[in-house]
Write an enzyme that holds these catalytic residues in place. Structure first.
Site, PDB file in Angstrom:
ATOM      1  CD  GLU A 134      -3.027   0.147   2.230  1.00 40.70           C
ATOM      2  OE1 GLU A 134      -2.566   0.917   3.065  1.00 40.70           O
ATOM      3  OE2 GLU A 134      -4.130  -0.358   2.283  1.00 40.70           O
ATOM      4  CB  CYS A 168       1.969   7.047   3.783  1.00 44.41           C
ATOM      5  SG  CYS A 168       2.352   5.860   5.078  1.00 44.41           S
ATOM      6  CB  CYS A 175       5.027  -5.586   9.839  1.00 42.01           C
ATOM      7  SG  CYS A 175       6.235  -4.840  10.956  1.00 42.01           S
ATOM      8  CB  CYS A 179       2.691  -2.869  17.011  1.00 47.88           C
ATOM      9  SG  CYS A 179       4.402  -2.374  16.742  1.00 47.88           S
ATOM     10  CB  CYS A 182      -0.218  -2.610  14.008  1.00 46.66           C
ATOM     11  SG  CYS A 182       0.169  -2.551  12.254  1.00 46.66           S
ATOM     12  N   GLY A 226       5.270  -2.326   7.214  1.00 51.69           N
ATOM     13  CA  GLY A 226       6.606  -2.833   7.492  1.00 51.69           C
ATOM     14  C   GLY A 226       7.438  -1.948   8.401  1.00 51.69           C
ATOM     15  CD  GLU A 227      11.124  -0.892  12.162  1.00 56.62           C
ATOM     16  OE1 GLU A 227      11.808  -0.091  11.506  1.00 56.62           O
ATOM     17  OE2 GLU A 227      10.494  -0.588  13.197  1.00 56.62           O
ATOM     18  CB  SER A 256       7.948   6.001  11.531  1.00 56.21           C
ATOM     19  OG  SER A 256       7.480   5.589  12.793  1.00 56.21           O
ATOM     20  CG  ASN A 359      -9.939   6.063  14.119  1.00 62.19           C
ATOM     21  OD1 ASN A 359     -10.867   6.527  14.758  1.00 62.19           O
ATOM     22  ND2 ASN A 359      -9.070   6.817  13.460  1.00 62.19           N
ATOM     23  CB  CYS A 402      -0.742  -1.788   5.631  1.00 66.97           C
ATOM     24  SG  CYS A 402       0.153  -0.290   5.391  1.00 66.97           S
TER      25      CYS A 402
HETATM   26  S1  SF4 Z   1       3.726  -2.093  10.592  1.00 59.29           S
HETATM   27 FE1  SF4 Z   1       4.543  -0.699  12.183  1.00 59.29          FE
HETATM   28  S2  SF4 Z   1       2.922  -0.627  13.791  1.00 59.29           S
HETATM   29 FE2  SF4 Z   1       2.507  -2.413  12.473  1.00 59.29          FE
HETATM   30  S3  SF4 Z   1       3.506  -4.137  13.503  1.00 59.29           S
HETATM   31 FE3  SF4 Z   1       4.974  -3.321  12.022  1.00 59.29          FE
HETATM   32  S4  SF4 Z   1       6.216  -1.860  13.156  1.00 59.29           S
HETATM   33 FE4  SF4 Z   1       4.376  -2.236  14.396  1.00 59.29          FE
END
Ligand code: SF4
Length: 411
Positions: A134, A168, A175, A179, A182, A226-227, A256, A359, A402
């Site tokens: 995305e 974005c 990922c 978290c 998420c 993703g990270e 981020s 949300n 995502c």
């Molecule tokens: S995409 Fe970002 S918020 Fe979601 S699990 Fe991965 S690091 Fe965490």
């Protein structure tokens, strides 16, 4: 890393979205199926920098400076078909195609349009797995808000509906960080994106909106799926392409992270002319709460993250952003705001806090914070001497983040 922008967008109300989203199937010219049908194993030029393109040219018996011509064509002129790169002799284009070379830039295969101008895209590259990611376009300050009688369709005489925008960008398919708030985490990690697949999202969106580099104010946030710091080389490879080949400024980019300490330490070594700004997805004032909502905190607790962030040489007026997703009843109390303010002050780092009211997402057992709680938290942080911003939601009506988008469209 999904933090500020991602979270404000991801958890849109599904019922609203199902009623109001528009889904548009886009032309997939130059698609994976087309290239596979040729029977030749295709090799992508997009994703290689000028030097690597030069090496490819040498490989096919051409001078290395043709690499610069190729880079100019695919990154600056944004040409997506080899046959249209007229700076190369036709015979060379034909020969490259016969040898299996193609531009191979990712393209938008589907889009969702929000009533607020936000657009979300499913972007696909040339990989055989055909996985999509995305990318989100968020225009701001668009016409209609000007109130000055100017034509909102043509601000400054330019035929478009926006004056500045943010894109974005995703760095992985799924990922692994897990978290708890998420939805993307539910997908697990499917694979890393290549540098070309990351940078390609940006150019595909640039083309859709006629973005002119050097004229238009567009910010990039690497906060999609993703990270990024768990795909560090490809993430920074994409940044390098965007800065050195496309001509974007790293000061208009923010990455981020959930707090991957080795990644932050590597990032601190990047040269200032290449390094985007840094955001840390903090989300809690202490390790106890952070460990519950972000299991990664057990590996790299807050102090370790802060110590790594402290190694960054900030540019003049640059600040670190701490992102804080407010989860109702979990981390949104005024005393937690005061604790967060103490934590941020104690770091001694030039920083600001971005608040994002969570949300709801299906199957995720957290609550949206009450508006009064959000306001009280913001005020308490400000009273604690911390610059604080409350992110406004984008594209809530299109329920297209995502993990959610993949579920609603592909699942
Ligand atoms: S995409 Fe970002 S918020 Fe979601 S699990 Fe991965 S690091 Fe965490």
């Amino acid at each position: 890393m999904a933090a500020a922008f991602r979270n404000e967008m991801l958890y849109a109300e599904p019922y609203v979205a199902q009623k109001s989203y528009q889904l548009v199937r886009l032309d997939g010219s130059g698609s994976r199926e087309d290239t596979q049908a040729s029977g030749v194993r295709n090799r992508q030029l997009f994703g290689l920098d000028s030097n690597e393109l030069g090496a490819c040219m040498v490989e096919v018996g051409e001078p290395a400076w043709r690499g610069r011509q190729l880079a100019e064509a695919i990154y600056c002129q944004r040409i997506t078909e080899l046959s249209e790169i007229t700076t190369l002799p036709k015979t060379l284009r034909t020969r490259l195609a016969l040898e299996g070379w193609e531009v191979g830039r990712p393209w938008i295969i589907q889009l969702f349009q929000s009533s607020d101008g936000t657009e979300r895209y499913l972007v696909q590259g040339q990989a055989a797995d055909a996985l999509t990611v995305e990318t989100v376009w968020m225009p701001e300050g668009d016409g209609g808000e000007t109130g000055d009688g100017s034509d909102p369709e043509k601000p400054n005489g330019v035929d478009r509906r926006w004056e500045r925008a943010t894109i974005c960008v995703s760095s992985q398919v799924g990922c692994a960080v897990n978290c708890q708030f998420c939805l993307t985490a539910r997908l697990g990690l499917q694979r890393n994106l290549s540098a070309g697949e990351i940078a390609g999202q940006v150019l595909a969106v640039f083309d859709r909106h006629g973005v002119e580099v050097g004229r238009d104010r567009v910010n990039l946030v690497f906060m999609g799926m993703g990270e990024p710091f768990l795909n560090y080389d490809n993430f920074m490879g994409a940044v390098r392409l965007l800065v050195e080949e496309v001509g974007l400024s790293p000061r208009r980019m923010t990455v981020s992270t959930s707090g991957i300490v080795p990644g932050i330490e590597r990032f601190a070594q990047e040269p200032a002319e290449l390094r985007p700004k840094l955001a840390i997805s903090l989300n809690a004032p202490n390790d106890e709460i952070r460990g519950q909502i972000m299991p990664i905190n057990r590996k790299w607790p807050i102090e370790a993250v802060i110590a790594a962030v402290g190694r960054l040489q900030l540019r003049p007026r640059e600040r670190i952003t701490f992102e804080y997703v407010l989860l109702g009843g979990v981390n949104d109390r005024p005393e937690q705001a005061a604790e967060l303010a103490r934590l941020v002050r104690r770091t001694g780092i030039a920083a600001k806090v971005n608040l994002i009211a969570w949300n709801p997402g299906p199957g995720i057992a957290y609550a949206t914070p009450q508006p009064e709680a959000v306001d009280a938290f913001r005020v308490a942080l400000g009273d604690g001497g911390i610059p604080v911003y409350l992110r406004k939601p984008h594209g809530r009506d299109i329920y297209a983040a995502c993990g959610q988008l993949k579920r609603t469209v592909e699942g």
